[in-house]
Design an enzyme around this catalytic site. Structure first.
Site, mmCIF file in Angstrom:
data_model
loop_
_atom_site.group_PDB
_atom_site.id
_atom_site.type_symbol
_atom_site.label_atom_id
_atom_site.label_comp_id
_atom_site.label_asym_id
_atom_site.label_seq_id
_atom_site.Cartn_x
_atom_site.Cartn_y
_atom_site.Cartn_z
ATOM 1 N N CYS A 114 8.447 -14.448 -11.727
ATOM 2 C CA CYS A 114 8.960 -14.032 -11.014
ATOM 3 C C CYS A 114 9.871 -15.086 -9.892
ATOM 4 C CB CYS A 114 8.829 -13.094 -10.320
ATOM 5 S SG CYS A 114 8.323 -11.389 -11.262
ATOM 6 N N HIS A 251 14.441 -12.017 -5.594
ATOM 7 C CA HIS A 251 14.308 -11.503 -6.730
ATOM 8 C C HIS A 251 14.085 -9.827 -5.948
ATOM 9 C CE1 HIS A 251 11.285 -10.685 -9.505
ATOM 10 N NE2 HIS A 251 10.811 -10.702 -8.959
ATOM 11 N N ASN A 281 13.672 -4.709 -12.369
ATOM 12 C CA ASN A 281 13.284 -6.651 -12.085
ATOM 13 C C ASN A 281 13.205 -7.331 -13.316
ATOM 14 O OD1 ASN A 281 10.938 -8.944 -11.357
ATOM 15 N ND2 ASN A 281 9.648 -8.304 -11.398
HETATM 16 O O1 UT7 Z 1 8.131 -9.537 -9.269
HETATM 17 C C1 UT7 Z 1 6.920 -9.272 -9.376
HETATM 18 C C2 UT7 Z 1 6.362 -8.679 -8.238
HETATM 19 N N1 UT7 Z 1 6.379 -7.488 -8.073
HETATM 20 C C3 UT7 Z 1 5.933 -6.579 -7.829
HETATM 21 O O2 UT7 Z 1 6.214 -7.063 -6.166
HETATM 22 C C4 UT7 Z 1 5.871 -5.980 -7.909
HETATM 23 C C5 UT7 Z 1 5.206 -5.395 -6.430
HETATM 24 N N2 UT7 Z 1 4.385 -3.597 -6.431
HETATM 25 C C6 UT7 Z 1 5.164 -2.841 -6.026
HETATM 26 O O3 UT7 Z 1 6.978 -2.394 -6.525
HETATM 27 C C7 UT7 Z 1 5.062 -1.120 -6.049
HETATM 28 O O4 UT7 Z 1 3.289 -1.379 -5.490
HETATM 29 C C8 UT7 Z 1 5.016 0.026 -7.745
HETATM 30 C C9 UT7 Z 1 5.959 0.150 -7.722
HETATM 31 C C10 UT7 Z 1 3.985 -1.119 -8.320
HETATM 32 C C11 UT7 Z 1 3.844 1.208 -7.379
HETATM 33 O O5 UT7 Z 1 4.033 1.898 -5.607
HETATM 34 P P1 UT7 Z 1 3.077 2.492 -4.751
HETATM 35 O O6 UT7 Z 1 3.908 3.122 -3.847
HETATM 36 O O7 UT7 Z 1 1.814 0.876 -4.763
HETATM 37 O O8 UT7 Z 1 1.839 2.820 -6.090
HETATM 38 P P2 UT7 Z 1 0.512 3.106 -6.204
HETATM 39 O O9 UT7 Z 1 0.293 2.042 -6.764
HETATM 40 O O10 UT7 Z 1 -0.155 2.888 -5.220
HETATM 41 O O11 UT7 Z 1 0.553 4.534 -6.641
HETATM 42 C C12 UT7 Z 1 0.528 5.795 -5.975
HETATM 43 C C13 UT7 Z 1 0.409 6.953 -7.096
HETATM 44 C C14 UT7 Z 1 -0.693 6.700 -8.077
HETATM 45 O O12 UT7 Z 1 -1.702 8.152 -8.098
HETATM 46 P P3 UT7 Z 1 -2.821 8.091 -7.638
HETATM 47 O O13 UT7 Z 1 -4.336 7.457 -8.182
HETATM 48 O O14 UT7 Z 1 -2.179 8.650 -6.163
HETATM 49 O O15 UT7 Z 1 -2.210 10.120 -7.814
HETATM 50 C C15 UT7 Z 1 -0.195 6.105 -9.129
HETATM 51 O O16 UT7 Z 1 -1.344 6.328 -11.307
HETATM 52 O O17 UT7 Z 1 1.507 6.908 -8.476
HETATM 53 C C16 UT7 Z 1 0.949 6.728 -9.072
HETATM 54 N N3 UT7 Z 1 1.759 6.250 -10.214
HETATM 55 C C17 UT7 Z 1 2.897 6.856 -10.946
HETATM 56 N N4 UT7 Z 1 3.209 8.240 -10.912
HETATM 57 C C18 UT7 Z 1 4.192 8.843 -11.572
HETATM 58 C C19 UT7 Z 1 2.017 5.104 -10.308
HETATM 59 N N5 UT7 Z 1 3.338 4.481 -11.233
HETATM 60 C C20 UT7 Z 1 3.856 5.878 -11.211
HETATM 61 C C21 UT7 Z 1 4.793 5.982 -12.341
HETATM 62 N N6 UT7 Z 1 5.199 7.616 -12.579
HETATM 63 N N7 UT7 Z 1 5.816 5.417 -13.043
#
Ligand code: UT7
Length: 324
Positions: A114, A251, A281
């Site tokens: 990225c 980005h 992204n």
């Molecule tokens: O470009 C390179 C760099 N990449 C990035 O910068 C990405 C950085 N990360 C992020 O943008 C975020 O961490 C994410 C969007 C990937 C995830 O958001 P988050 O607020 O950090 O969520 P999380 O990973 O803590 O997950 C929260 C909950 C989990 O469920 P439980 O364990 O709380 O029951 C996940 O399983 O959300 C669940 N979850 C989803 N639910 C519905 C994860 N993905 C999804 C989804 N739909 N697509």
């Protein structure tokens, strides 16, 4: 006289196919509400089966050349940032070179995921400053849809395909204070974090190309910290402060990362160029796509202070500060 790299044209290309959050929610356990709230993404573009990264790149390059008012014969070098090359080799940049009808100059790829476009811009800028090239096409192009695990809801909703390009040209200038062009570049990497975001395959490690794997929340935390620190580094290097920024073109990974970064810098949100809602992204393509949009619609004007920054797998991160 100082020799600087000035942006003389931008271009972009997005595949026709729009995939909405609702469409994804029909194949994985997710919802439009979750994706919008956690990422700001509404939709993404996905390349057609017969469209390769080079096809996207060529379209963006042609538009950038048109905007610059020059032909492919004027280009000395193509630097193409991608993580999703057409094949392991040759470099996708050489495919673009051939498709543009260029028979001179040099072309190669840069791989910093990225952060790839910032790395490519820095490389191109160095070629120009050293007098090794006068006019350089810098491209970010990706087909991330090919390396996604479409059954993994934690990653497949986050990415899209696309390409953006800028044409850099050398300009000899006298007035140090009003100098246009790339004023500084700042690159970093820390390979200890490779397991936070990687592809579980590749020519030297397995028989397969592999799929993207990510520890999202860990990447999120580092993204905000690293992007803020590299932006502060770029401002300090140029004796500027956040209030001098006309446009931040970051980005585009997650709207919450953009908001948090702007907040920490005390930068007004309307100075941040946002495309993540429509593009998701697109890795190395996200910055040139956003630059292209904001210069074509007239937001970025000649003389503006434009700062671009990125963070990605590796980890890699970086920034470029430009007087447009
Ligand atoms: O470009 C390179 C760099 N990449 C990035 O910068 C990405 C950085 N990360 C992020 O943008 C975020 O961490 C994410 C969007 C990937 C995830 O958001 P988050 O607020 O950090 O969520 P999380 O990973 O803590 O997950 C929260 C909950 C989990 O469920 P439980 O364990 O709380 O029951 C996940 O399983 O959300 C669940 N979850 C989803 N639910 C519905 C994860 N993905 C999804 C989804 N739909 N697509």
């Amino acid at each position: 006289m100082t020799r600087q790299s000035v942006v003389i044209g931008c271009g972009s290309y997005l595949p026709d196919r729009i995939v909405t959050n609702e469409e994804l929610a029909r194949s994985v356990d997710t919802s439009d509400d979750w994706i919008r709230k956690r990422t700001g993404i509404r939709e993404r573009r996905i390349a057609a089966d017969d469209q390769k990264t080079s096809d996207l790149a060529v379209n963006a390059a042609k538009e950038a050349l048109r905007a610059a008012g020059i032909g492919p014969d004027n280009i000395d070098l193509i630097v193409l940032a991608t993580t999703t090359p057409d094949e392991t080799f040759p470099a996708t940049a050489t495919r673009v070179q051939a498709a543009l009808g260029m028979t001179k100059g040099a072309a190669f790829d840069v791989q910093a995921v990225c952060t790839g476009f910032i790395y490519a811009l820095n490389v191109a800028d160095n070629f120009i400053r050293l007098g090794q090239a006068n006019t350089v096409l810098v491209i970010g192009a990706e087909t991330f849809s090919r390396i996604l695990d479409w059954e993994d809801r934690t990653t497949c909703v986050l990415f899209g395909d696309g390409a953006g390009a800028v044409v850099l040209q050398s300009l000899e200038q006298e007035n140090e204070r009003e100098m246009r062009g790339i004023l500084s570049n700042h690159l970093h990497s820390d390979g200890r974090y490779k397991d936070c975001l990687y592809v579980d395959g590749g020519p030297s490690s397995s028989k397969f190309v592999g799929k993207l794997r990510m520890k999202g929340s860990e990447v999120f935390r580092h993204a905000v910290t690293n992007m803020v620190s590299v932006l502060e580094e770029a401002l300090k290097c140029n004796n500027l402060s956040a209030k001098d920024i006309d446009w931040l073109v970051p980005h585009q990974a997650n709207k919450r990362i953009l908001d948090r970064t702007a907040q920490k810098l005390k930068l007004s949100p309307d100075k941040v160029v946002v495309t993540v809602d429509r593009h998701a992204n697109t890795s190395a393509a996200s910055i040139p796509l956003a630059l292209s949009e904001a210069s074509m619609d007239g937001r970025i004007q000649k003389g503006d202070i434009v700062v671009t920054d990125a963070m990605g797998s590796g980890f890699t991160w970086g920034a470029s500060l430009i007087r447009w």
